[in-house]
Design a protein around this motif. Structure first.
Motif, PDB file in Angstrom:
ATOM      1  N   ALA A  71      41.916  39.180  41.153  1.00 55.52           N
ATOM      2  CA  ALA A  71      40.959  39.832  39.919  1.00 55.52           C
ATOM      3  C   ALA A  71      41.402  40.944  39.261  1.00 55.52           C
ATOM      4  O   ALA A  71      41.516  41.194  38.188  1.00 55.52           O
ATOM      5  CB  ALA A  71      39.692  39.953  40.551  1.00 55.52           C
ATOM      6  N   SER A  72      42.726  41.316  39.820  1.00 55.98           N
ATOM      7  CA  SER A  72      43.179  42.632  39.596  1.00 55.98           C
ATOM      8  C   SER A  72      44.217  42.422  38.432  1.00 55.98           C
ATOM      9  O   SER A  72      45.194  42.049  38.694  1.00 55.98           O
ATOM     10  CB  SER A  72      43.633  43.556  40.523  1.00 55.98           C
ATOM     11  OG  SER A  72      44.366  44.688  39.967  1.00 55.98           O
ATOM     12  N   ILE A 422      40.240  27.611  44.322  1.00 49.84           N
ATOM     13  CA  ILE A 422      41.045  28.092  43.535  1.00 49.84           C
ATOM     14  C   ILE A 422      42.363  27.085  43.206  1.00 49.84           C
ATOM     15  O   ILE A 422      43.581  27.723  43.190  1.00 49.84           O
ATOM     16  CB  ILE A 422      41.787  29.517  43.977  1.00 49.84           C
ATOM     17  CG1 ILE A 422      42.263  29.552  45.493  1.00 49.84           C
ATOM     18  CG2 ILE A 422      40.762  30.637  43.738  1.00 49.84           C
ATOM     19  CD1 ILE A 422      42.985  30.494  45.726  1.00 49.84           C
ATOM     20  N   PRO A 423      42.214  25.959  42.966  1.00 49.56           N
ATOM     21  CA  PRO A 423      43.513  25.097  42.664  1.00 49.56           C
ATOM     22  C   PRO A 423      43.947  25.570  41.520  1.00 49.56           C
ATOM     23  O   PRO A 423      45.147  25.432  41.151  1.00 49.56           O
ATOM     24  CB  PRO A 423      42.832  23.551  42.643  1.00 49.56           C
ATOM     25  CG  PRO A 423      41.175  23.755  42.245  1.00 49.56           C
ATOM     26  CD  PRO A 423      40.754  25.119  43.078  1.00 49.56           C
ATOM     27  N   PHE A 424      43.276  26.235  40.488  1.00 49.58           N
ATOM     28  CA  PHE A 424      43.794  26.497  39.233  1.00 49.58           C
ATOM     29  C   PHE A 424      43.739  28.029  39.226  1.00 49.58           C
ATOM     30  O   PHE A 424      43.993  28.794  38.218  1.00 49.58           O
ATOM     31  CB  PHE A 424      42.847  26.416  38.184  1.00 49.58           C
ATOM     32  CG  PHE A 424      42.675  24.774  37.838  1.00 49.58           C
ATOM     33  CD1 PHE A 424      43.579  24.165  36.936  1.00 49.58           C
ATOM     34  CD2 PHE A 424      41.735  24.158  38.241  1.00 49.58           C
ATOM     35  CE1 PHE A 424      43.501  22.664  36.872  1.00 49.58           C
ATOM     36  CE2 PHE A 424      41.467  22.820  37.922  1.00 49.58           C
ATOM     37  CZ  PHE A 424      42.343  22.134  37.266  1.00 49.58           C
ATOM     38  N   SER A 425      43.978  28.606  40.415  1.00 46.98           N
ATOM     39  CA  SER A 425      44.220  29.941  40.698  1.00 46.98           C
ATOM     40  C   SER A 425      42.809  30.885  40.216  1.00 46.98           C
ATOM     41  O   SER A 425      41.802  29.987  39.672  1.00 46.98           O
ATOM     42  CB  SER A 425      45.307  30.780  39.969  1.00 46.98           C
ATOM     43  OG  SER A 425      45.301  31.984  40.313  1.00 46.98           O
ATOM     44  N   ALA A 426      42.720  32.212  39.918  1.00 44.52           N
ATOM     45  CA  ALA A 426      41.540  32.620  39.414  1.00 44.52           C
ATOM     46  C   ALA A 426      42.031  33.924  38.974  1.00 44.52           C
ATOM     47  O   ALA A 426      43.115  34.577  38.996  1.00 44.52           O
ATOM     48  CB  ALA A 426      40.452  32.844  40.724  1.00 44.52           C
ATOM     49  N   GLN A 434      43.535  24.684  32.344  1.00 41.57           N
ATOM     50  CA  GLN A 434      42.586  24.223  33.103  1.00 41.57           C
ATOM     51  C   GLN A 434      41.675  23.245  32.427  1.00 41.57           C
ATOM     52  O   GLN A 434      41.357  22.061  32.758  1.00 41.57           O
ATOM     53  CB  GLN A 434      41.537  25.324  33.640  1.00 41.57           C
ATOM     54  CG  GLN A 434      40.613  25.173  34.638  1.00 41.57           C
ATOM     55  CD  GLN A 434      39.978  26.076  35.521  1.00 41.57           C
ATOM     56  OE1 GLN A 434      40.681  27.130  35.458  1.00 41.57           O
ATOM     57  NE2 GLN A 434      39.012  25.905  36.244  1.00 41.57           N
ATOM     58  N   LYS A 435      41.033  23.520  31.205  1.00 42.29           N
ATOM     59  CA  LYS A 435      39.940  22.732  30.504  1.00 42.29           C
ATOM     60  C   LYS A 435      40.746  21.575  30.083  1.00 42.29           C
ATOM     61  O   LYS A 435      40.422  20.410  30.016  1.00 42.29           O
ATOM     62  CB  LYS A 435      39.235  23.639  29.469  1.00 42.29           C
ATOM     63  CG  LYS A 435      38.375  24.589  30.084  1.00 42.29           C
ATOM     64  CD  LYS A 435      37.262  24.750  29.226  1.00 42.29           C
ATOM     65  CE  LYS A 435      36.314  25.757  29.616  1.00 42.29           C
ATOM     66  NZ  LYS A 435      36.509  27.236  29.029  1.00 42.29           N
ATOM     67  N   PHE A 436      41.843  22.017  29.431  1.00 45.25           N
ATOM     68  CA  PHE A 436      43.045  20.692  28.841  1.00 45.25           C
ATOM     69  C   PHE A 436      43.175  19.881  30.087  1.00 45.25           C
ATOM     70  O   PHE A 436      42.975  18.586  29.704  1.00 45.25           O
ATOM     71  CB  PHE A 436      43.999  21.527  28.343  1.00 45.25           C
ATOM     72  CG  PHE A 436      45.028  20.360  27.894  1.00 45.25           C
ATOM     73  CD1 PHE A 436      45.476  20.382  26.570  1.00 45.25           C
ATOM     74  CD2 PHE A 436      45.899  19.899  28.618  1.00 45.25           C
ATOM     75  CE1 PHE A 436      46.526  19.480  26.194  1.00 45.25           C
ATOM     76  CE2 PHE A 436      46.848  18.804  28.283  1.00 45.25           C
ATOM     77  CZ  PHE A 436      47.132  18.860  27.278  1.00 45.25           C
ATOM     78  N   ALA A 437      43.552  20.066  31.202  1.00 42.07           N
ATOM     79  CA  ALA A 437      43.982  19.523  32.286  1.00 42.07           C
ATOM     80  C   ALA A 437      42.592  18.672  32.767  1.00 42.07           C
ATOM     81  O   ALA A 437      42.785  17.263  32.924  1.00 42.07           O
ATOM     82  CB  ALA A 437      44.372  20.409  33.281  1.00 42.07           C
TER      83      ALA A 437
END
Ligand code: HEM
Length: 484
Positions: A71-72, A422-426, A434-437
């Motif tokens: 998050a940082s 977290i497959p798309f990290s965070a 992510q949304k495209f995928a």
């Protein structure tokens, strides 16, 4: 010595003078990098350290600590493990850091606005229709490896959405660009597996032929991207002139009526008041070509595999498709329908939990950093083993079970703790696509289910980390025509 002293209390494998813990690679096939990282995480707890010669890596899988790191905005510099990708991707969004990354991320984020994604649905649908046709030859009752077919479909999609250009990889897999993508992927994979080859110098001395092939493939890819950039820049200029002179606008393949590709967004953008140069744009487009096709190929192939092995899940997913899209398998799908395929989304999410396309990510600490109870020295590579976290029984009960329903629940982990699923990290450096995928994957997988019943045939996959998660023996399924 200073770095050693700082991490001396951290759990980790036994250290030999000079070699550090290099022997952990000795006992196993280097291809089994996932097994090595899994063993480290299991044997030495939620934070551990590994020394390989003078290089220090810290592996973290403790959920509370993950949040601190991901998050940082302070920890956004990629680890040196990514360096060898630079020859293709340059300093694009995946690899860049600091203010350059910030300004590029700001420019590129609007490209993933739902209005733009909505326009891409037609492309997803058209390409998955071609894919369904290509698979017809496997209606012979035998199993086959679906991976190469999905690769070409994903490549067509990303080329058209990122560059606004059709390469027709599915119908012409032998074209120079497609061959160059395959060649560079093979060579980068080889350099990923053989850690010595990650050093440019060692690679040049010990694998000169491969280096020649790598450089040639990179040149083909870069020349292609540059040519498209140049063409689109000129097309935009002409459009602008026509607009200024109020001349009627032509609706060419690269005219205004076309969909806005990433390239167009970049051509119209500026950073620090200056327009982006062709070199700036090339690295971003190349990054999308890489990140946007290998990852989705892996996820879609494993999803088809999981569906083939879980007939009850497949039945439910197909029922949902009939309810949402209808029973005409040739009807083009819409953005809204894809959004409404909620159960299919859970199936894809559960596949990504068990088979994350990007199983490990890593950052480099650019200063001494306090993480949990430890002070981690500057230049340490901090690895986050996504594939281990996604199978943590505390976070995902019965972790080996393929259970899409776990993502349906209102209180599912991805909602209550976005730093566990977290497959798309965070965080700020999560996957921008992510949304495209998800839309592309839903479109393609639903098209497959509309045309075919997937059968549990062929050998089981052997997952391996080769840039993204692949399978050493391919991903085998069988198909038969779908009965309505
Ligand atoms: C199933 C599909 C996908 C998965 C699982 C996935 C996963 C990820 C992950 C884990 C990261 C973080 C990498 C890191 O920290 O080193 C990432 C970053 C990224 N992804 Fe994806 N990705 C997928 C699809 C896509 C697609 C389709 C695109 C483009 C159209 C894309 C573009 C990117 C880019 C540009 C980044 C770098 C973002 C940044 O650093 O600001 N990805 N992806």
């Amino acid at each position: 010595k200073r770095r050693y002293d700082m991490t001396v209390n951290m759990p980790g494998p036994f250290l030999l003078p000079i070699f550090g813990s290099g022997f952990i690679f000795k006992r196993r096939d280097v291809q089994d990098s996932l097994g090595i990282v899994r063993d480290l995480s299991v044997n030495y707890g939620t934070i551990c350290r590994v020394w390989i010669f003078h290089q220090l890596a810290v592996v973290i899988r403790k959920p509370e600590v993950l949040e601190t790191v991901l998050a940082s905005p302070k920890y956004i510099t990629k680890s040196s493990l990514y360096d060898f990708l630079e020859l293709w991707l340059g300093d694009g969004l995946l690899l860049s850091a600091g203010s350059k990354w910030h300004s590029r991320r700001k420019i590129i984020t609007p490209k993933f606005h739902f209005k733009i994604l909505e326009e891409f649905v037609e492309i997803f649908d058209r390409q998955s229709k071609i894919l369904a046709q290509k698979l017809e030859k496997h209606l012979d009752g035998k199993d086959f490896n679906v991976y190469p077919y999905i690769t070409l479909a994903a490549l067509d999609v990303v080329c058209e959405t990122a560059m606004g250009t059709k390469i027709n990889a599915q119908t012409d897999p032998d074209c120079e660009y497609v061959r160059a993508v395959a060649e560079i992927t093979t060579i980068l994979t080889e350099r990923f597996i053989n850690i010595w080859y990650r050093s440019d110098l060692i690679f040049k001395i010990f694998a000169p032929k491969m280096k020649e092939r790598q450089d040639y493939a990179a040149k083909v890819l870069h020349d292609f991207t540059e040519r498209i950039i140049e063409e689109r820049r000129n097309a935009l200029l002409i459009e602008q002139m026509n607009k200024d002179s109020n001349a009627p606008q032509e609706d060419t393949d690269v005219g205004t009526k076309r969909k806005l590709a990433l390239l167009d967004v970049l051509l119209q953008s500026s950073a620090d008041g200056k327009p982006l140069t062709n070199a700036d744009i090339r690295e971003e487009v190349d990054t999308f070509m890489f990140e946007g096709h290998d990852t989705t190929t892996s996820a879609m192939s494993f999803t088809l595999y999981c569906l083939s092995r879980h007939p009850e899940v497949q039945k439910r997913a197909f029922q949902e498709i009939c309810e949402v899209i209808g029973t005409d398998k040739n009807k083009p799908v819409t953005y809204r329908e894809l959004q409404n395929l909620k159960y299919l989304e859970c199936v894809i999410k559960e596949t990504l939990r068990l088979y994350p396309s990007v199983p490990i990510i890593a950052r480099r600490m650019i200063e001494d950093t306090k993480i949990d109870d430890y002070l981690i020295p500057v230049n340490t590579n901090v690895s986050i083993p996504i594939f281990v976290i996604l199978k943590d029984p505390k976070l995902f009960p019965e972790p080996e079970k393929f259970n899409p329903d776990r993502h349906l629940l209102e209180n599912s982990d991805e909602k209550t703790n976005p730093y566990s699923y977290i497959p798309f990290s965070a965080g700020p450096r999560n996957c921008i696509g992510q949304k495209f995928a998800m839309l592309e994957m839903k479109s393609t997988v639903s098209k497959m289910l509309r045309h075919y019943e997937l059968l549990p045939m062929g050998p089981e996959p052997i997952p391996v980390l080769n840039l993204v998660l692949r399978s050493t023996n391919g991903i085998h399924i069988g198909i038969k025509p779908r009965q309505y």
